[in-house]
Write a protein that holds these residues in place. Structure first.
Motif, PDB file in Angstrom:
ATOM      1  N   GLU A  96      -9.574   4.959   1.855  1.00 38.99           N
ATOM      2  CA  GLU A  96      -9.494   6.102   2.759  1.00 38.99           C
ATOM      3  C   GLU A  96      -8.061   6.624   2.845  1.00 38.99           C
ATOM      4  O   GLU A  96      -7.831   7.837   2.912  1.00 38.99           O
ATOM      5  CB  GLU A  96     -10.037   5.714   4.129  1.00 38.99           C
ATOM      6  CG  GLU A  96     -11.547   5.508   4.105  1.00 38.99           C
ATOM      7  CD  GLU A  96     -12.122   5.098   5.453  1.00 38.99           C
ATOM      8  OE1 GLU A  96     -11.375   5.140   6.460  1.00 38.99           O
ATOM      9  OE2 GLU A  96     -13.315   4.737   5.493  1.00 38.99           O
ATOM     10  N   ARG A  97      -7.095   5.727   2.810  1.00 35.15           N
ATOM     11  CA  ARG A  97      -5.693   6.165   2.766  1.00 35.15           C
ATOM     12  C   ARG A  97      -5.414   6.913   1.466  1.00 35.15           C
ATOM     13  O   ARG A  97      -4.717   7.933   1.455  1.00 35.15           O
ATOM     14  CB  ARG A  97      -4.750   4.970   2.881  1.00 35.15           C
ATOM     15  CG  ARG A  97      -4.724   4.247   4.200  1.00 35.15           C
ATOM     16  CD  ARG A  97      -3.507   3.319   4.279  1.00 35.15           C
ATOM     17  NE  ARG A  97      -2.259   4.082   4.294  1.00 35.15           N
ATOM     18  CZ  ARG A  97      -1.066   3.552   4.067  1.00 35.15           C
ATOM     19  NH1 ARG A  97      -0.949   2.247   3.760  1.00 35.15           N
ATOM     20  NH2 ARG A  97       0.022   4.298   4.108  1.00 35.15           N
ATOM     21  N   ASP A 151     -10.746   0.587   3.608  1.00 35.93           N
ATOM     22  CA  ASP A 151      -9.695   1.216   4.420  1.00 35.93           C
ATOM     23  C   ASP A 151      -8.577   1.759   3.535  1.00 35.93           C
ATOM     24  O   ASP A 151      -8.053   2.851   3.784  1.00 35.93           O
ATOM     25  CB  ASP A 151      -9.124   0.212   5.428  1.00 35.93           C
ATOM     26  CG  ASP A 151     -10.123  -0.158   6.514  1.00 35.93           C
ATOM     27  OD1 ASP A 151     -11.020   0.664   6.795  1.00 35.93           O
ATOM     28  OD2 ASP A 151     -10.007  -1.264   7.076  1.00 35.93           O
ATOM     29  N   PHE A 152      -8.212   1.000   2.509  1.00 33.64           N
ATOM     30  CA  PHE A 152      -7.166   1.500   1.621  1.00 33.64           C
ATOM     31  C   PHE A 152      -7.627   2.742   0.867  1.00 33.64           C
ATOM     32  O   PHE A 152      -6.861   3.701   0.700  1.00 33.64           O
ATOM     33  CB  PHE A 152      -6.730   0.429   0.615  1.00 33.64           C
ATOM     34  CG  PHE A 152      -5.804   0.990  -0.436  1.00 33.64           C
ATOM     35  CD1 PHE A 152      -4.492   1.302  -0.125  1.00 33.64           C
ATOM     36  CD2 PHE A 152      -6.270   1.246  -1.728  1.00 33.64           C
ATOM     37  CE1 PHE A 152      -3.639   1.853  -1.076  1.00 33.64           C
ATOM     38  CE2 PHE A 152      -5.430   1.787  -2.685  1.00 33.64           C
ATOM     39  CZ  PHE A 152      -4.112   2.095  -2.359  1.00 33.64           C
ATOM     40  N   GLN A 206       0.830  -1.204   0.000  1.00 34.04           N
ATOM     41  CA  GLN A 206       0.000   0.000   0.000  1.00 34.04           C
ATOM     42  C   GLN A 206       0.866   1.256   0.000  1.00 34.04           C
ATOM     43  O   GLN A 206       0.594   2.208  -0.749  1.00 34.04           O
ATOM     44  CB  GLN A 206      -0.919  -0.002   1.224  1.00 34.04           C
ATOM     45  CG  GLN A 206      -1.945  -1.123   1.240  1.00 34.04           C
ATOM     46  CD  GLN A 206      -2.923  -0.968   2.400  1.00 34.04           C
ATOM     47  OE1 GLN A 206      -3.262   0.153   2.792  1.00 34.04           O
ATOM     48  NE2 GLN A 206      -3.371  -2.085   2.951  1.00 34.04           N
ATOM     49  N   ASP A 207       1.900   1.272   0.818  1.00 33.84           N
ATOM     50  CA  ASP A 207       2.781   2.434   0.865  1.00 33.84           C
ATOM     51  C   ASP A 207       3.442   2.672  -0.493  1.00 33.84           C
ATOM     52  O   ASP A 207       3.587   3.819  -0.938  1.00 33.84           O
ATOM     53  CB  ASP A 207       3.869   2.237   1.925  1.00 33.84           C
ATOM     54  CG  ASP A 207       3.314   2.258   3.348  1.00 33.84           C
ATOM     55  OD1 ASP A 207       2.171   2.713   3.542  1.00 33.84           O
ATOM     56  OD2 ASP A 207       4.036   1.799   4.256  1.00 33.84           O
TER      57      ASP A 207
END
Length: 556
Positions: A269-270, A266-267, A197-198
């Motif tokens: 939202e990131r 959730d991702f 994800q990062d």
């Protein structure tokens, strides 16, 4: 009318002027498929400098933004949707400096720039995957979806690839299977790993820093898979397969475990938190989820929490009756909550709407009608290159097919090449002015008569009718941001209102080729004389020719 934009070689970082952070709501987004738009160097493949050369043309359409399909470094097994370097331009399309010039040219003309972000998977040539497959204990060993075989050596579960066959490929280096929702050369990233994800957020940040205004997120509901790798159940007996290609067994499963997982929220939202650091940036997601379009659009675009807007394939279907369109749009409007939809009638993956909905109809009347309809629905419309010209689906012979999807399922399914053939700019040569070389796909002979510069000369052409409508629409706020309510109407007509602040506009479309008269009791209407349409208003009576529309202000 058009002058070629400056294509000098100085690298200039594009500058953005943000006036309205909500610009994307109701904006018209013009999709460019770079391989087929304009070739500047004669190699038969469109490129970034070719887009820059045609920027005056794009701006003349009256659109608000451009969306570029992938131009990143890639082995091109799936024409750029298999990325091997997210932070560079494939040499066939140019260089990063060429991208900067293209973005600068767009911004100078008031156009936003959106790019396709393909992060559910990479190419098997990406350094991340090369390292991941090298062993079971390297630093990126868990960056992709790996699994042991069943005891008999077969794949770990029953998941299928959208491109045919199992969604698992055996790798002899790790002696494990890796997951691929698409081609075997497109391994899926493991979003359960926070490092992945990062990494993809860093990719988005790279392009935001470079000046892009937003992203189209490819297969946005495919990011996560079920960590337990449970089998997908079959569709229930009363459900029919509903993939783009009905010959593909992928459509026989209920895809509850291989995509559309709850962790996706959730991702997203990131991802939104990153975009919010760049005022005026936006995002539109592609949702491929049969029967869940409304639910997912509502959750994925929940206001200010996740992505800004999303589109499904519900209007990219063969079905096109007035009743069908009304049902799809009403269901979206009633179920979307605080979210925002995007609508497309054509794109690079489906049969062009000129053939899919307009087959047998008078194209000169049908094409402007369908673009006006799409641009009048509540949401953000996407216009696919060539749609403004009224292009139909091209017939590409088997020996010239490029699409691996079409090659595999020929002849029952002919793939996506027919909607990806090059843009025709002039009518007096076989390449349509697209390239001085041999085009990567043939230019359809019937497209030459619809060439952009030829239509430019005719005030009543499909192209000019679309231009004038989009220019008119810019000043009609309800068509961009207003609420939407359908009114009852008969036959192949659609009637609805768009209301914003203190203004209500009535929109009426006749999708049939025969005239229609509609009586709307209790309404006092004033014809807004939308350019390109001849519908008339007399008190509460609307008269429409075949394939015609009328727009009127509701006075009471």
């Amino acid at each position: 009318m058009f002058e070629e934009a400056d294509t000098g070689h100085e690298a200039v970082m594009p500058e953005k002027i943000i006036k309205d952070p909500d610009w994307w709501r109701g904006a018209v987004i013009y999709q460019i498929y770079p391989r087929s738009f304009n070739d500047s160097d004669g190699d038969g493949i469109g490129d970034l400098n070719g887009i820059t050369e045609r920027m005056d043309y794009i701006a003349s359409l009256g659109v608000d933004a451009i969306w570029l399909s992938p131009f990143f470094t890639s082995p091109m097994a799936d024409f750029g949707y298999d990325v091997s370097d997210y932070e560079d331009v494939d040499p066939m399309f140019g260089t990063l400096a060429d991208f900067d010039r293209m973005a600068k040219a767009a911004h100078e003309r008031g156009l936003k720039v959106m790019i396709d972000l393909v992060i559910s998977h990479t190419s098997d040539q990406h350094p991340w995957f090369r390292e991941s497959r090298s062993s079971k204990d390297n630093a990126k060993a868990d960056w992709f979806v790996w699994a042991d075989s069943k005891p008999d050596g077969t794949p770990p579960n029953n998941w299928l690839s959208l491109f045919g066959g199992p969604a698992w490929e055996w790798d002899s280096r790790r002696c494990q299977y890796y997951m691929h929702n698409f081609l075997t050369s497109q391994p899926d990233l493991n979003f359960h790993n926070p490092d992945v994800q990062d990494a993809v957020l860093d990719v988005a940040r790279f392009w935001l820093d470079r000046g892009v205004d937003g992203f189209r997120l490819d297969t946005v509901n495919f990011y996560f898979h079920d960590a337990e790798l449970r089998d997908n159940p079959p569709l229930s007996a009363d459900e029919a397969p509903s993939t783009v290609d009905p010959t593909n067994p992928y459509g026989f499963q209920d895809h509850v475990y291989d995509k559309t997982r709850p962790e996706n929220l959730d991702f997203l939202e990131r991802f939104r938190a990153l975009l919010d650091k760049y005022p005026g940036s936006t995002s539109v997601g592609e949702i491929g989820a049969d029967g869940q379009a409304v639910e997912l659009t509502a959750s994925y675009t929940d206001a200010d929490k996740r992505i800004h807007m999303a589109y499904s394939f519900d209007l990219l279907t063969p079905q096109h009756s007035a009743a069908y369109i009304r049902r799809i749009v009403e269901e979206m409007n009633s179920g979307i909550g605080s979210g925002w939809a995007s609508w497309a009638l054509s794109n690079h993956d489906v049969k062009r709407v000129g053939s899919r909905w307009g087959d047998g109809k008078d194209l000169a009347r049908f094409a402007p009608l369908e673009t006006a309809l799409c641009a009048s629905l509540r949401g953000t419309p996407c216009l696919y290159q060539g749609e403004e010209l009224g292009l139909t689906q091209a017939e590409v012979p088997f020996e010239k097919l490029q699409d691996p999807y079409g090659i595999r399922f020929w002849p029952e399914y002919k793939g996506r090449d027919g909607c990806r053939t090059p843009m025709p700019w002039v009518k007096d040569n076989g390449n349509g002015g697209f390239s001085d070389g041999d085009p990567w796909l043939p230019v359809a002979a019937e497209h030459l008569q619809l060439a952009a510069f030829e239509q430019d000369k005719d005030a009543g052409s499909i192209l000019n009718r679309n231009r004038t409508f989009y220019a008119w629409r810019q000043s009609v706020a309800p068509l961009k941001k207003g609420d939407m309510v359908f009114l009852e109407s008969e036959g192949e007509t659609l009637v609805f209102t768009r209301s914003y602040e203190n203004e209500t506009v009535l929109c009426a479309f006749n999708l049939a080729e025969t005239p229609a008269t509609l009586i709307l009791e209790g309404l006092e209407l004033e014809n807004l004389n939308a350019p390109g349409f001849s519908g008339t208003v007399h008190k509460g009576t609307l008269a429409l020719e075949g394939l015609d529309a009328v727009f009127a202000r509701v006075k009471s």
